[in-house]
Design a protein around this motif. Sequence first.
Motif, short mmCIF file in Angstrom:
data_model
loop_
_atom_site.label_atom_id
_atom_site.label_comp_id
_atom_site.label_asym_id
_atom_site.label_seq_id
_atom_site.Cartn_x
_atom_site.Cartn_y
_atom_site.Cartn_z
N PHE A 628 5.16 -42.09 13.36
CA PHE A 628 4.77 -40.88 12.63
C PHE A 628 4.67 -39.69 13.57
O PHE A 628 5.18 -38.60 13.30
N HIS A 629 4.01 -39.87 14.70
CA HIS A 629 3.81 -38.76 15.64
C HIS A 629 5.10 -38.38 16.36
O HIS A 629 5.32 -37.21 16.67
N ILE A 630 5.97 -39.35 16.61
CA ILE A 630 7.27 -39.03 17.21
C ILE A 630 8.08 -38.16 16.26
O ILE A 630 8.67 -37.15 16.65
N VAL A 631 8.11 -38.54 14.98
CA VAL A 631 8.84 -37.75 13.99
C VAL A 631 8.20 -36.38 13.82
O VAL A 631 8.89 -35.37 13.71
N SER A 632 6.87 -36.34 13.82
CA SER A 632 6.17 -35.05 13.71
C SER A 632 6.53 -34.14 14.86
O SER A 632 6.74 -32.93 14.68
N LEU A 633 6.61 -34.70 16.05
CA LEU A 633 6.97 -33.92 17.24
C LEU A 633 8.42 -33.46 17.16
O LEU A 633 8.75 -32.30 17.43
N LEU A 634 9.33 -34.36 16.79
CA LEU A 634 10.75 -34.02 16.70
C LEU A 634 11.03 -33.03 15.58
O LEU A 634 11.92 -32.17 15.71
N ASN A 635 10.28 -33.13 14.50
CA ASN A 635 10.48 -32.21 13.38
C ASN A 635 10.29 -30.75 13.79
O ASN A 635 10.90 -29.85 13.22
N PHE A 636 9.42 -30.52 14.78
CA PHE A 636 9.16 -29.15 15.19
C PHE A 636 10.39 -28.51 15.81
O PHE A 636 10.48 -27.29 15.91
N LEU A 637 11.36 -29.32 16.23
CA LEU A 637 12.63 -28.78 16.72
C LEU A 637 13.33 -27.98 15.62
O LEU A 637 14.03 -27.01 15.91
N THR A 638 13.13 -28.37 14.37
CA THR A 638 13.74 -27.62 13.27
C THR A 638 13.09 -26.25 13.13
O THR A 638 13.76 -25.27 12.80
N VAL A 639 11.78 -26.17 13.40
CA VAL A 639 11.10 -24.88 13.38
C VAL A 639 11.62 -24.00 14.50
O VAL A 639 11.91 -22.81 14.31
N LEU A 640 11.74 -24.56 15.69
CA LEU A 640 12.25 -23.81 16.84
C LEU A 640 13.68 -23.34 16.59
O LEU A 640 14.05 -22.21 16.94
N MET A 641 14.48 -24.18 15.97
CA MET A 641 15.86 -23.80 15.67
C MET A 641 15.89 -22.71 14.61
O MET A 641 16.67 -21.74 14.72
N THR A 642 15.04 -22.82 13.62
CA THR A 642 14.98 -21.79 12.58
C THR A 642 14.55 -20.46 13.15
O THR A 642 15.10 -19.41 12.80
N TYR A 643 13.56 -20.49 14.03
CA TYR A 643 12.99 -19.26 14.56
C TYR A 643 13.78 -18.68 15.71
O TYR A 643 14.03 -17.48 15.76
N PHE A 644 14.19 -19.51 16.65
CA PHE A 644 14.88 -19.02 17.84
C PHE A 644 16.39 -19.27 17.80
O PHE A 644 17.19 -18.41 18.16
N GLY A 645 16.79 -20.45 17.41
CA GLY A 645 18.19 -20.82 17.42
C GLY A 645 19.06 -19.93 16.55
O GLY A 645 20.16 -19.51 16.96
N VAL A 646 18.57 -19.62 15.37
CA VAL A 646 19.33 -18.77 14.46
C VAL A 646 19.42 -17.35 15.00
O VAL A 646 20.49 -16.73 15.01
N ASN A 647 18.29 -16.82 15.46
CA ASN A 647 18.26 -15.43 15.95
C ASN A 647 19.12 -15.23 17.19
O ASN A 647 19.79 -14.20 17.33
N TYR A 648 19.10 -16.18 18.10
CA TYR A 648 19.75 -15.98 19.39
C TYR A 648 21.05 -16.75 19.57
O TYR A 648 21.76 -16.55 20.56
N PHE A 649 21.38 -17.63 18.63
CA PHE A 649 22.62 -18.40 18.80
C PHE A 649 23.52 -18.38 17.56
O PHE A 649 24.67 -17.96 17.63
N LEU A 650 23.01 -18.79 16.45
CA LEU A 650 23.84 -18.89 15.25
C LEU A 650 24.13 -17.56 14.60
O LEU A 650 25.19 -17.34 14.03
N GLY A 651 23.17 -16.63 14.65
CA GLY A 651 23.34 -15.32 14.00
C GLY A 651 23.20 -15.42 12.50
O GLY A 651 22.63 -16.36 11.95
N GLY A 652 23.73 -14.42 11.79
CA GLY A 652 23.63 -14.40 10.34
C GLY A 652 22.94 -13.15 9.85
O GLY A 652 22.56 -12.27 10.61
N MET A 653 22.77 -13.07 8.54
CA MET A 653 22.18 -11.88 7.93
C MET A 653 20.72 -11.69 8.32
O MET A 653 20.18 -10.61 8.20
#
Length: 656
Positions: A628-653
């Motif tokens: 449970f805690h491993i998945v909880s920790l790994l899930n936060f990568l999706t938050v980081l990707m949403t917040y930083f990855g999109v802005n600085y790598f993927l781009g978009g509207m």
Amino acid sequence: MKYSKYLLLLLIAVMIVATFVEKYHGTSFAYAHIYGAWWFTILWALLVAGSIFGMIKSKIHTNIPLFLLHLSFIVILAGALCTKLWGEQGQVLLEKGKPNVTQDITLPFTLELDTFRIAYYAGTDAPSDYISSVTVEGRKADISMNNILTHKGYRFYQSSFGTDGTTSVLSVNRDVAGIPITYTGYALFVVSMLWLGISLWRKQLLVIALLLSPTLLSANVEKKEAAGFGTLNMLYNGRIASVSTFAHDFTLKMNGKTSVGEYNAEQVLMGFLFFPDKWEIAPPDQTKKGIQKWNDKNQLLYMLHSGELLKLFPLTIEGQVQWFTPTQQLPEEISEENAHFIRTILTDYYQALQDKDETKCEAIVQQIRDFQRRNASDILPSETKQKTELCYLKYDITSLLFKVNLTIGILALLSFFFYKKRWLVNTFFVILLASFTLHTLSITLRTYIGGRLPLFANGFEVMWLMAWGAMLGTIVYWIRTKRFSPIQAFGFLVSGFALLVAHLGMMNPRMTPLVPVLSSPLLSFHVSSIMIAYTLLAFTSLNSMVALVLAKRKDGEYLETAKRQNLLCLFPAVFFLGTGIFIGAVWANVSWGRYWGWDPKETWALITFLAYGLLLHKSFAPKGLVAFHIVSLLNFLTVLMTYFGVNYFLGGMHSY
């Protein structure tokens, strides 16, 4: 249920791949081959079918808010399907003095551009809005960012404009069924989550550790009455202590901390004692240890309700003072008057609480106090000792010091490497002396109250003395060497961590104006909701990290506590994240003419929502604590990707 879980995981994987495909092959390619492909729609349809089957099989309709929550997602996807099948989208090119030109859509009427202008923020050349003034079938209207025109079911949005100021480009769509159905789904989500929140939080919201939960209907024993009752003495743990001490330990045992929301320990104890039908224990985790803890708490409650723990009444029997409970078999030597008092006085007190008779409550407490003094005056703690114990319980020095010491320890370590200023070093030394003095005072108070030095009687005292020794050693080293080294930082850290273990054992900003599309009242609601969710999810990630580190150190007890804390945060986090996404969808529909466009930010927000939804779902979440805690920790990568990855790598509207 497993079928739906794996299908949802497959959809998450597809969406992750799609965002990178869009990055390297373009939006049109990604939409044509993935988002708009027939097989992608089939995957969502299969998910809906599996969900409906699971809802029927589990008879989820018996839980109305949970049923509505599942139904909301089906309705949202149904609305999306209606938009895909019957929604019309296109563009209208307007040039002043010329008829409109349409692309990908046929309009049953014409529009004429009267004027196009750009509004600016006062005193700047920064655009605040783009405004097209048009005439449609004799009707004049303005179309601007976040201000659409609706006419005969067609919705017009300001999209672009020509550099000569005589041309404007509008987006247009017609979605008679999709939008209202989807919005209905959004509303169902919010209503059902709030409904669930009320039913769940009335058991859990007041409880950080999720071990104990009074219902919203719980009787509220006023603090004044609770404090008065807490001053009474009782036989507890082989010594005469105040009821407040027992209440402190009782609440700590039940809840992992010495309060439940706004209720202090005395109120919690009295709530369970006098209003047991209004207070309840949260259901256990379905693990061996979770069930065992739940059973232990139920046993403790049974002992409380049976009166076995309430040794409040002292009497001298054969020259020795013995303490009795109101429900036990009393010796024949006890007078009828004393026996009647012992058996009935708490019932009288309960009635006074029910009647909210403050005066009578105080009088009954005084009667019990007089009874105790009359029968055990020689052995009762002095008033000074009793006040000292109440003061010791009220001010949690250990909790304060572990926070101070850990914080200063980190700062001291950073200072050693980057900023060795004498004034700062001296400040650290003063703080260490103050911390040591407070800790010594705490040990002294405990010694006075308990009548003995707190020497290794339990893990708490071991950690206490370790912290005291670490601080003392650091002070001596500091005085003798008269120089600053990492040792001082380690002294803070070691003592801080020791006190933490003891505590656990007790249990650059943008200054430019907003671009026009962001000038919407929905901005604050959308961003606030999302950031609340991200903050809660960050906590769950850090909490899981700490839990895993502690588990690695053979301290697995925190795994369960951290899971319960994470689950408490996950519910509002998923609620705020979903609400934020849906507010964003409504905003996008107002600004861009579609509520969902598979922009990378939208997609990753959805991925995050689904990932944490899986973690929150009882049937889908990992069963083991570590998993449970491993998945909880790994899930936060999706938050980081949403917040930083999109802005600085993927781009978009969304990359403003």
